[in-house]
Design a protein around this motif. Sequence first.
Motif, short mmCIF file in Angstrom:
data_model
loop_
_atom_site.label_atom_id
_atom_site.label_comp_id
_atom_site.label_asym_id
_atom_site.label_seq_id
_atom_site.Cartn_x
_atom_site.Cartn_y
_atom_site.Cartn_z
N UNK A 34 0.80 -1.22 0.00
CA UNK A 34 0.00 0.00 0.00
C UNK A 34 0.84 1.28 0.00
N UNK A 35 1.98 1.25 0.67
CA UNK A 35 2.70 2.49 0.93
C UNK A 35 4.05 2.62 0.23
N UNK A 36 4.60 1.54 -0.27
CA UNK A 36 5.97 1.58 -0.81
C UNK A 36 5.98 1.50 -2.33
N UNK A 37 5.11 2.22 -2.96
CA UNK A 37 5.09 2.28 -4.41
C UNK A 37 4.77 3.72 -4.83
N UNK A 38 5.31 4.11 -5.95
CA UNK A 38 4.97 5.42 -6.51
C UNK A 38 4.00 5.27 -7.68
N UNK A 39 3.38 4.09 -7.78
CA UNK A 39 2.40 3.87 -8.84
C UNK A 39 1.19 4.75 -8.57
N UNK A 40 0.86 5.61 -9.44
CA UNK A 40 -0.22 6.60 -9.45
C UNK A 40 -0.14 7.59 -8.29
N UNK A 41 -0.12 7.14 -7.06
CA UNK A 41 0.08 8.04 -5.92
C UNK A 41 1.53 7.91 -5.47
N UNK A 42 2.12 9.02 -5.09
CA UNK A 42 3.50 8.95 -4.60
C UNK A 42 3.53 8.33 -3.21
N UNK A 97 -5.42 15.67 -4.40
CA UNK A 97 -5.09 15.01 -3.13
C UNK A 97 -6.10 15.41 -2.06
N UNK A 98 -6.56 16.65 -2.07
CA UNK A 98 -7.59 17.06 -1.11
C UNK A 98 -8.86 16.23 -1.31
N UNK A 99 -9.23 16.00 -2.56
CA UNK A 99 -10.43 15.20 -2.85
C UNK A 99 -10.23 13.76 -2.38
N UNK A 128 -7.65 8.83 -10.90
CA UNK A 128 -7.96 7.62 -11.65
C UNK A 128 -8.66 6.62 -10.73
N UNK A 129 -9.24 5.59 -11.35
CA UNK A 129 -9.85 4.54 -10.56
C UNK A 129 -8.83 3.91 -9.61
N UNK A 130 -7.59 3.74 -10.08
CA UNK A 130 -6.55 3.14 -9.24
C UNK A 130 -6.22 4.04 -8.05
N UNK A 134 -6.78 2.83 -4.28
CA UNK A 134 -5.69 2.79 -3.31
C UNK A 134 -5.98 3.67 -2.10
N UNK A 135 -6.61 4.81 -2.33
CA UNK A 135 -6.99 5.69 -1.21
C UNK A 135 -7.94 4.98 -0.26
N UNK A 136 -8.96 4.34 -0.79
CA UNK A 136 -9.93 3.64 0.04
C UNK A 136 -9.25 2.48 0.78
N UNK A 137 -8.40 1.74 0.10
CA UNK A 137 -7.74 0.61 0.74
C UNK A 137 -6.76 1.06 1.81
#
Length: 190
Positions: A34-42, A97-99, A128-130, A134-137
């Motif tokens: 969840x936290x150690x990837x820069x895929x879509x979200x940094x 990011x605020x959203x 994006x959907x991803x 990821x935010x929800x997860x």
Amino acid sequence: MPHINVDENLPGIRALMAFSPETATPMGELANALLRTNEVLSMAERELIAAHVSYLNDCFYCQQSHGAIAVCYLDGNNDLVEQVKRDYVNADIPDKLKALLAIAGSVQKGGKYVTPEQIEVARKLGATDKEIHDTVLIAAAFCMFNRYVDGLAANTPTDLASYPLRAKQIAEKGYGNHIFSSKQPVPENA
């Protein structure tokens, strides 16, 4: 004082993971995924979401830990991290990011609090959907992590100087068994 017999030299979730290595491994793997990837979200955005949800859950250990990790990724900008935790709407961060933080805050209350309007706002701002997924997860996982730490009354250091050293290790090495099997770093002048 912790509700169960754990190593009192290990703070927060680290003591709980040392107590139960069989659950620590998959939890560490989940945190890394969840936290150690820069895929879509940094990684900084991911840690900000974790810190914000932990702040909303009043989990001092997790909000300080993940806030300190975000500070590592944000070149030491502790003021920004603190503002995102407490008042992201007025923080100097992108509107997208605020959203996403608004969605994370709804997840923290309960999954059904996320509204179609929140999703639409995030999409209009380029999410994006991803990124939404990821935010929800991340938000849902941190509700679990926060309740794990606080539900067992894990030792929580109140000395804020202890968090940046461990954060640096996690920023460099990631999550995993080393966080409960390696000695807690201490400040050089301690």
